[in-house]
Design a protein around this motif. Structure first.
Motif, PDB file in Angstrom:
ATOM      1  N   TRP A 120      14.224   6.963 -16.502  1.00 25.99           N
ATOM      2  CA  TRP A 120      13.090   6.197 -15.957  1.00 25.99           C
ATOM      3  C   TRP A 120      12.812   6.573 -14.508  1.00 25.99           C
ATOM      4  O   TRP A 120      11.670   6.580 -14.076  1.00 25.99           O
ATOM      5  CB  TRP A 120      13.375   4.683 -16.036  1.00 25.99           C
ATOM      6  N   TYR A 121      13.886   6.820 -13.752  1.00 26.51           N
ATOM      7  CA  TYR A 121      13.680   7.201 -12.344  1.00 26.51           C
ATOM      8  C   TYR A 121      12.856   8.484 -12.239  1.00 26.51           C
ATOM      9  O   TYR A 121      11.979   8.614 -11.387  1.00 26.51           O
ATOM     10  CB  TYR A 121      15.023   7.444 -11.646  1.00 26.51           C
ATOM     11  N   LEU A 122      13.214   9.441 -13.103  1.00 26.91           N
ATOM     12  CA  LEU A 122      12.660  10.784 -12.974  1.00 26.91           C
ATOM     13  C   LEU A 122      11.125  10.799 -12.889  1.00 26.91           C
ATOM     14  O   LEU A 122      10.565  11.334 -11.918  1.00 26.91           O
ATOM     15  CB  LEU A 122      13.172  11.628 -14.141  1.00 26.91           C
ATOM     16  N   PRO A 123      10.420  10.225 -13.849  1.00 28.82           N
ATOM     17  CA  PRO A 123       8.956  10.256 -13.749  1.00 28.82           C
ATOM     18  C   PRO A 123       8.447   9.560 -12.494  1.00 28.82           C
ATOM     19  O   PRO A 123       7.486  10.017 -11.868  1.00 28.82           O
ATOM     20  CB  PRO A 123       8.486   9.532 -15.012  1.00 28.82           C
ATOM     21  N   MET A 124       9.115   8.451 -12.121  1.00 31.78           N
ATOM     22  CA  MET A 124       8.656   7.720 -10.946  1.00 31.78           C
ATOM     23  C   MET A 124       8.855   8.553  -9.677  1.00 31.78           C
ATOM     24  O   MET A 124       8.009   8.537  -8.772  1.00 31.78           O
ATOM     25  CB  MET A 124       9.411   6.391 -10.828  1.00 31.78           C
ATOM     26  N   MET A 125       9.974   9.290  -9.609  1.00 32.19           N
ATOM     27  CA  MET A 125      10.223  10.095  -8.418  1.00 32.19           C
ATOM     28  C   MET A 125       9.235  11.252  -8.323  1.00 32.19           C
ATOM     29  O   MET A 125       8.772  11.611  -7.239  1.00 32.19           O
ATOM     30  CB  MET A 125      11.651  10.651  -8.444  1.00 32.19           C
ATOM     31  N   ILE A 126       8.923  11.835  -9.497  1.00 27.61           N
ATOM     32  CA  ILE A 126       7.943  12.926  -9.481  1.00 27.61           C
ATOM     33  C   ILE A 126       6.585  12.398  -9.037  1.00 27.61           C
ATOM     34  O   ILE A 126       5.887  13.012  -8.221  1.00 27.61           O
ATOM     35  CB  ILE A 126       7.865  13.578 -10.874  1.00 27.61           C
ATOM     36  N   ALA A 127       6.219  11.234  -9.529  1.00 26.48           N
ATOM     37  CA  ALA A 127       4.958  10.624  -9.113  1.00 26.48           C
ATOM     38  C   ALA A 127       4.982  10.298  -7.626  1.00 26.48           C
ATOM     39  O   ALA A 127       4.005  10.534  -6.903  1.00 26.48           O
ATOM     40  CB  ALA A 127       4.690   9.365  -9.931  1.00 26.48           C
ATOM     41  N   ALA A 128       6.127   9.764  -7.164  1.00 32.05           N
ATOM     42  CA  ALA A 128       6.240   9.427  -5.741  1.00 32.05           C
ATOM     43  C   ALA A 128       6.064  10.672  -4.878  1.00 32.05           C
ATOM     44  O   ALA A 128       5.340  10.665  -3.872  1.00 32.05           O
ATOM     45  CB  ALA A 128       7.595   8.770  -5.479  1.00 32.05           C
ATOM     46  N   GLY A 129       6.722  11.753  -5.290  1.00 28.96           N
ATOM     47  CA  GLY A 129       6.574  13.011  -4.558  1.00 28.96           C
ATOM     48  C   GLY A 129       5.117  13.444  -4.524  1.00 28.96           C
ATOM     49  O   GLY A 129       4.610  13.932  -3.504  1.00 28.96           O
ATOM     50  N   GLY A 130       4.421  13.254  -5.653  1.00 26.41           N
ATOM     51  CA  GLY A 130       3.013  13.625  -5.715  1.00 26.41           C
ATOM     52  C   GLY A 130       2.167  12.844  -4.726  1.00 26.41           C
ATOM     53  O   GLY A 130       1.224  13.379  -4.135  1.00 26.41           O
ATOM     54  N   ILE A 131       2.520  11.579  -4.520  1.00 25.39           N
ATOM     55  CA  ILE A 131       1.746  10.767  -3.570  1.00 25.39           C
ATOM     56  C   ILE A 131       1.915  11.305  -2.150  1.00 25.39           C
ATOM     57  O   ILE A 131       0.939  11.496  -1.422  1.00 25.39           O
ATOM     58  CB  ILE A 131       2.177   9.279  -3.645  1.00 25.39           C
ATOM     59  N   ILE A 132       3.175  11.566  -1.797  1.00 27.62           N
ATOM     60  CA  ILE A 132       3.419  12.119  -0.454  1.00 27.62           C
ATOM     61  C   ILE A 132       2.678  13.451  -0.308  1.00 27.62           C
ATOM     62  O   ILE A 132       2.012  13.712   0.705  1.00 27.62           O
ATOM     63  CB  ILE A 132       4.933  12.346  -0.238  1.00 27.62           C
ATOM     64  N   ALA A 133       2.757  14.303  -1.344  1.00 26.55           N
ATOM     65  CA  ALA A 133       2.082  15.597  -1.298  1.00 26.55           C
ATOM     66  C   ALA A 133       0.575  15.410  -1.120  1.00 26.55           C
ATOM     67  O   ALA A 133      -0.074  16.138  -0.348  1.00 26.55           O
ATOM     68  CB  ALA A 133       2.367  16.371  -2.586  1.00 26.55           C
ATOM     69  N   SER A 134       0.025  14.409  -1.797  1.00 22.57           N
ATOM     70  CA  SER A 134      -1.418  14.168  -1.694  1.00 22.57           C
ATOM     71  C   SER A 134      -1.812  13.721  -0.298  1.00 22.57           C
ATOM     72  O   SER A 134      -2.856  14.119   0.225  1.00 22.57           O
ATOM     73  CB  SER A 134      -1.849  13.091  -2.696  1.00 22.57           C
ATOM     74  N   ILE A 135      -0.968  12.867   0.305  1.00 25.31           N
ATOM     75  CA  ILE A 135      -1.296  12.395   1.658  1.00 25.31           C
ATOM     76  C   ILE A 135      -1.324  13.578   2.621  1.00 25.31           C
ATOM     77  O   ILE A 135      -2.267  13.750   3.403  1.00 25.31           O
ATOM     78  CB  ILE A 135      -0.265  11.343   2.132  1.00 25.31           C
ATOM     79  N   ILE A 136      -0.294  14.425   2.536  1.00 27.00           N
ATOM     80  CA  ILE A 136      -0.258  15.591   3.421  1.00 27.00           C
ATOM     81  C   ILE A 136      -1.474  16.474   3.164  1.00 27.00           C
ATOM     82  O   ILE A 136      -2.147  16.931   4.095  1.00 27.00           O
ATOM     83  CB  ILE A 136       1.052  16.374   3.195  1.00 27.00           C
ATOM     84  N   GLY A 137      -1.771  16.715   1.882  1.00 28.36           N
ATOM     85  CA  GLY A 137      -2.933  17.531   1.538  1.00 28.36           C
ATOM     86  C   GLY A 137      -4.215  16.957   2.115  1.00 28.36           C
ATOM     87  O   GLY A 137      -5.048  17.685   2.673  1.00 28.36           O
TER      88      GLY A 137
END
Lengths: 692, 692
Positions: free
Chosen positions: A258-275
């Protein structure tokens, strides 16, 4: 360690970025009084529509929640209501921002192009970040509330959250889509074609309704659509936790799965903010420079998201297998977006060929554009098929679901580039209506034109992710309904009797598949017809106002904009009901009549055929739109030529295809899959009435 | 007793009826010298095209036969060549009659309407009876030649006969379809739209090419299409003999399981002959009376065919189960035909709605017609799904195949009512070109208009039977490739490893299905584009002739008709190659890359999506065509009004959809299924390169 807090933090960061963008946009000036006045009318209309839509939604949500409560328990009902509220919240926030940004973007464009881009893009970012932020925080709350019930209970409850989001998305996309295109086509038909006045002329009573439509359809509708994909791809992955954790294959336990998908999504949010922070542009109002600016943002975000996903998998999973699945989804998403752009932008030969065909008349325009739309299905189908094979190879069902998360991980920024389009479009209209100097219009035109490109890419992306998410939900359904037994290492096994029922060589399965393939076609037909109905009501109303309001034609009197908004609202809400109910009811009927096995065939057929029709409609429509624009830029005789008239026919025909029917199919296929998943506990012992 | 002789006798009776019709038609006068002249030009062009097409086909047949010979043995190659020759023979005979009947129908219409109907219908009957007669005799010859090799060998050889017919059908439908619509659209665009001269004006250089197209596309192409369905539904039933004979479930042995389909087909031929003799009409040139006359024929034939089928099953089979399957197919066929008529005739509301939409412009016409086409998939899908369930329930795989025969049993007469249309159309053109009195034109118009209705019904019928035949072939493939074990009583069983690969939850299966769903879209796109190319070449040529030939415009000089025929021939033959090769090569690639299991998914996807697109295109096109005609009858402003212009756009766009792309899909799905069946012996041990 409780990794879920990281997800919450990422969600909060996303919302903080949204809030920061809100303040940034609201600090900007709103321009002249006339600009504020128009903007206020749009705001009023959009909010009126959304409120009425949400009233209907409220009834729907309450009714469904009660049914769910009795059938599946009150926690499920609660999750459903919560999902609906989250989706409404995200849509409401995003649209509220969009309607406050149109005049501000116009005013900012008076200063400079860069300023215009910044305001409109930040406004889009509010939508993007709200969707991912609310989505991930909502899922975290569900996790904290329910995961202690144990895995079996937890994965029965969470799909209802997705179902709630689906319901909202369905109504927003279908209702909003009918509204926006009915108003748009009506305004064009009486204004541009019949009365010969320019687009966005203030004397046209439907022009405000048209602006409102951009917001309720393209902003709120698109947001709800992708909110749904986003949370459902995570839910599907979570629901498939056992595939990953059995025998410690990919994850050491369900928690980690369960953590795995949430962590990948979380990483995506940070990546989007930087982008998003990287999006800025120089002063020349050039398509190229603007596109580069946005691309810099999205590509950086994609690369960062891949890196974060790698880290998440590296530290959490038992091996790197899930990462390859994520990567396959991410790459497929980018490629599908690019292919959509290729088929619909007038920079490339397919759309230019549609412009050329217009020189032999409107019939040829239609055929060429339609042929183009049909051909454009090739890359998305191939990319999804490959991503699916890769994901399945490395991580079985779990891989397919997590590939969907990969595709959607950068949603924060891709949705921003998408939601910014309607804002730019609106601002251009305001510039026109306020008779601002032509260089300002040139700037907003550049922004608008870019918006069309990103909208095309975004649409391809929305469709691709919908298909992958729906596939993942279908697989989750099969596991939940206990059709298939999972073996350690991702293998699947059937009992002998089930095998016979599950193969494509059994009549109920084939019949289910045929009905599934048929349904998106019927759905399209209904929504296309609804747009037509709305359009003719608008045409009648505008004609009436020109006839009855004295001084309107001369510009001394104002049209009653509100009447057109009102007509669109009523018709759209009425017309959305039948297709919406169809999407909800048919899978249930199929499941109960043909049985739980044939329902898999039904879903698979619907996903494949919905995918086909959605891409065809979106890209044929996009290509007709841009072929007309290419002629308007002075090719094949330019504006007013016979080729241009033919091009306009293509554009008119394509509008409801690309903005109503096509996008609504995304929701339809996801919704039908998630309903099946939600109802799995009831279906589990149901072989159907058939005796084969 | 050797029942096969009954089949031969029925076939001979069919051919005798055809011959009798030939003599009847050839006895009629050909009219004035001018009429003979035009007819001769059409004859020359049509034969020139067919000869060139058959040359290409000859190369194709030889190459494929050699490959088949080396891979599967020379008997298979021989059966393939024989199938191709039979199909060519039937097509050649039917078209040869059609091109000799156009002037004769025009001359007969000078006498009376009844006489006109009789000549044109008899001409169509030649095609119908040749197809069923040659089809059944060909299969009987195969039976006598090969059945003594034993069941296993026999059912490996006969599919090649169907493959031969498929190859010819593919080239005839695609090539003929591109020819006919390229010429038609080209002639209309320069003639009616640009130059403002009437349809079929002798000054238009493309007008003869247009007539030729009616014959090569609608007569020869349609004939080859249905020849294929006819023989392949019988072949699929024969190939599934073990399903019926295992444990003496439906038939006491394989021989009986082979007799049964042949006897049902033989009964259908007799029924068709009787039905054809019942077609006659009074003197008032009224749609209603004409339609009643044809309906009397087809309905009587259907009832008789059902009775004969009952007798065949009663005397041959172990129980009545196969009869219910036949009946399900027969009824589904009739209902699908009726539903097509409902959606495309201007007597009903869907098409009237398209006419009404034309008052708001061409864009609305396109959307309304397309929505109509999409909605029209509902009845055929539901009817096929029900027929499939019923047939499967009573007789398993064998039932599905024999239901296809039920649907096609009255082909002798249904094809006659279909092939008569182009003859009537041509004769109307000749009346126009020869400036015969208006009452004659009125009669040929009535015949033509009826032809459009029967063509619509016939098209629905062709599509429905194609879908059912393709499904039956797919099931035969699954048995032949030993995916599934048949149990006594029609049950199916899989080994555990196979079960996993065969379910819709396995990645290669899903990928195969996605590619299958995609392929018909690509195929449509290519054929639509080809028509566009042909059209613009024709437009250029006609313009050139108007410019360069002195006196042409004034009517003192003749255009060079042959040039246009030549252009269409060359372009059509060139353009048909890529889609045709695609249909042949892709299933082979999919089979070898994804394996023999995923090929089932691929075929299923292609059948469902091809069915969807074929109906949508046929009915949207038919509905646009008739919506325009409805306006031309004086509604919504009549000819020359804005609504009419919009209606013409719809008609132009719909033409290649309904007459080229749509019908070609029938062949595509059958061809891909029969190729898989032919190659089954090679595929039997091939799991594919994938390791899932």
């Amino acid at each position: 360690m409780e990794y879920m807090y990281i997800a919450v933090i990422a969600g909060v960061l996303g919302l903080a970025f949204a809030l920061f963008s809100v303040f940034y946009v609201l600090r900007q000036g709103e321009g002249s009084e006339r600009m504020r006045e128009i903007s206020a009318a749009v705001k009023e209309g959009a909010l009126a529509f959304l409120h009425r839509e949400y009233q209907i939604l409220a009834i729907f949500v309450v009714v469904v929640a009660i049914i769910l409560g009795f059938v599946l328990g009150w926690w499920v009902a609660l999750a459903f209501v919560f999902g609906a509220l989250c989706s409404m919240g995200a849509g409401y926030a995003g649209m509220n921002m969009a309607i406050r940004s149109n005049a501000r973007t116009a005013a900012a464009a008076e200063k400079s192009l860069n300023q215009g881009l910044r305001v409109s893009f930040r406004s889009g970012a509010v939508m993007g970040m709200c969707v991912v932020g609310i989505g991930i925080i909502g899922l975290s709350i569900l996790y904290f509330a329910f995961h202690k019930f144990g895995a079996e209970e937890f994965i029965k409850i969470i799909p209802a959250y997705g179902f709630g989001a689906s319901g909202v998305a369905l109504f927003s996309r279908v209702g909003g889509g009918i509204f926006t295109k009915g108003a748009d086509a009506g305004a064009d038909l009486v204004g541009k074609v019949e009365a010969g006045i320019p687009e966005d002329d203030p004397r046209n009573a439907a022009v405000i309704a048209d602006f409102v439509g951009d917001n309720v359809g393209d902003v709120a509708g698109m947001g709800a659509d992708l909110f749904e994909s986003y949370v459902e791809s995570i839910i599907a992955t979570m629901a498939l936790c056992t595939v990953a954790s059995l025998g410690g294959w990919l994850a050491k336990d369900n928690l980690t799965a369960w953590y795995l998908p949430m962590m990948i999504a979380a990483g995506g949010i940070i990546a989007s903010i930087i982008g998003a922070l990287l999006v800025r542009v120089g002063e020349k109002p050039e398509m190229g420079a603007l596109l580069t600016a946005l691309r810099r943002g999205t590509f950086s975000a994609s690369i960062l998201a891949a890196i974060f996903a790698f880290l998440a998998v590296y530290f959490l999973a038992e091996n790197l297998n899930p990462f390859w699945a994520v990567l396959a989804g991410l790459i497929a998403g980018v490629l599908i977006g690019e292919s959509t752009n290729y088929f619909t932008s007038y920079a490339y030969s397919p759309t230019k060929a549609v412009s050329f065909a217009s020189t032999t008349g409107a019939g040829a325009t239609i055929i060429r554009g339609f042929a183009n739309g049909l051909l454009s299905i090739l890359p998305p189908f191939i990319f999804v098929a490959i991503a699916l094979m890769v994901a399945f190879h490395f991580a079985s069902f779990y891989g397919v679901a997590i590939a969907g998360i990969g595709m959607l991980s950068t949603l924060g920024i891709t949705l921003a580039t998408d939601a910014y389009g309607p804002v730019a479009d609106n601002s251009g209209g305001i510039v026109e209506m306020c008779h601002l100097p032509p260089e300002i219009r040139e700037r907003t035109d550049a922004l608008d034109s870019l918006g069309n490109t990103t909208a095309a890419t975004g649409k391809g992306f929305a469709i691709g992710s919908a298909a992958l998410t729906a596939l993942a939900l279908m697989l989750s359904y099969a596991v939940a309904v206990e059709i298939v037994q999972i073996e350690p290492g991702g293998g699947i096994r059937f009992s002998t009797e089930v095998a016979q029922k599950m193969s494509l060589l059994n009549a109920p399965m084939i019949a289910g598949l045929l009905i599934g393939v048929m349904l998106p076609g019927i759905f399209c037909s209904l929504t296309l017809t609804s747009v037509g109905k709305t359009t003719s009501l608008i045409v009648d109303e505008v004609r009436r106002q020109f006839r009855e309001i004295k001084g309107l034609w001369e510009g001394t009197a104002r049209p009653e904009y509100g009447r057109c908004v009102d007509i669109c609202t009523k018709t759209a809400l009425k017309e959305m009901l039948i297709p919406a109910l169809m999407a909800i009811v048919v899978p249930i009927i199929v499941g109960f009549v043909l049985g739980k096995y044939a329902l898999v065939g039904f879903l698979m057929g619907a996903i494949a055929s919905g995918f086909l029709l959605a891409i065809t409609m979106a890209n044929a429509g996009g290509s007709w739109d841009n072929a007309k624009k290419w002629i308007e830029r002075g090719n094949y005789g330019g504006k007013g030529s016979d080729a241009h008239k033919a091009g306009v026919v293509g554009d008119t025909a394509g509008d409801p295809m690309k903005d109503t029917s096509g996008p609504s199919l995304n929701i339809m296929i996801k919704l039908m899959s998630v309903i099946s998943l939600v109802l799995a506990p009831v279906m589990v012992s149901w072989g159907g009435y058939t005796t084969w």
